[in-house]
Structures are given as C-alpha cells and as structure tokens.
Design a protein around this motif. Sequence first.
Motif: not given
Length: 148
Positions: A28, A32, A98, A120-121, A124-125, A127-128
Amino acid sequence: MAGEPRHRFVVSRLWAGGCATALVAALAAIVVILVASGLFGVPVLVPSGGGAWGGIGATAYAACAAVAALAATGLLHLLLIGTPRARSFFVSIMLLLTAITVIVPLSIDADLGARIATAAGNLFLGVLITGTLSGVLHSAIRAGRLVR
C-alpha cells in the motif's frame, strides 16, 4: 478466575495475520508513492530520486509501513495479554498514532503538495493497518474461543 486473560487467542494466527498485514502495508505504501508521484507529480516526503518510484525513498517508506504493522501486532499481543478490552485500547492507540503521522508532515517546512500527499498517505496506511489488525484480532480470538 482473577489474573487470567479475558480471551484466549491463537498466537500463531495473530502473528501470521500481523505478517500478512505488514506485506499489505508495504504494498500500500508503494501504491501511495506511485499515485502521488506517478499520477499527480507530487512527491511524498521521503528521500527523493528515481522518478515515480522514488528510488530508496519508496523502499524506505514501504519498509517503515511494514515495520509499523509488525510493531502494531506486538502492541496488540501485549494488550491481549494484559488489558481488559484490548480491542478498544488498540484502536484508540492506533488512531492517536495515525493522527501524529498525519500532523507531523503538515507541520514541516516543505512544499504544500508534498505535505498533503504525505499526510494523506500516512492516514491511509494508519487506517489500513488498524482495520486489518482489528480483523486479525477477531479471527485470533474466535479461533481461541472465549473463556470466562
């Protein structure tokens, strides 16, 4: 009985899921980098070079994502051993971590686009990793069956 964990869980399932999460997080992170640099021409705040791939920067970003997933798995394991409501504590800690990884790039002196892409990356990471490990936790506990 007092002193016993609330849940039994399968350690091998927890760590297998944690390793799989690390691989997913690394991939991921590469996505990104490719989206930010390759599609939008905005660098992610990692050491630069090598075009859309980003040279060693992309590798470092992916490795950091994998290490973060493994560290989160370790945290989850410790919380399962020693705390009540391990899932609640895990999610809270991960969301706060995060948030930190989102705020830090926004607060440094760099190009606005790079700061936003990095934040943003990182969001995303984070939350993933949190979501994936929450699912792993559910599976590891179910396999070990609840005890009282």
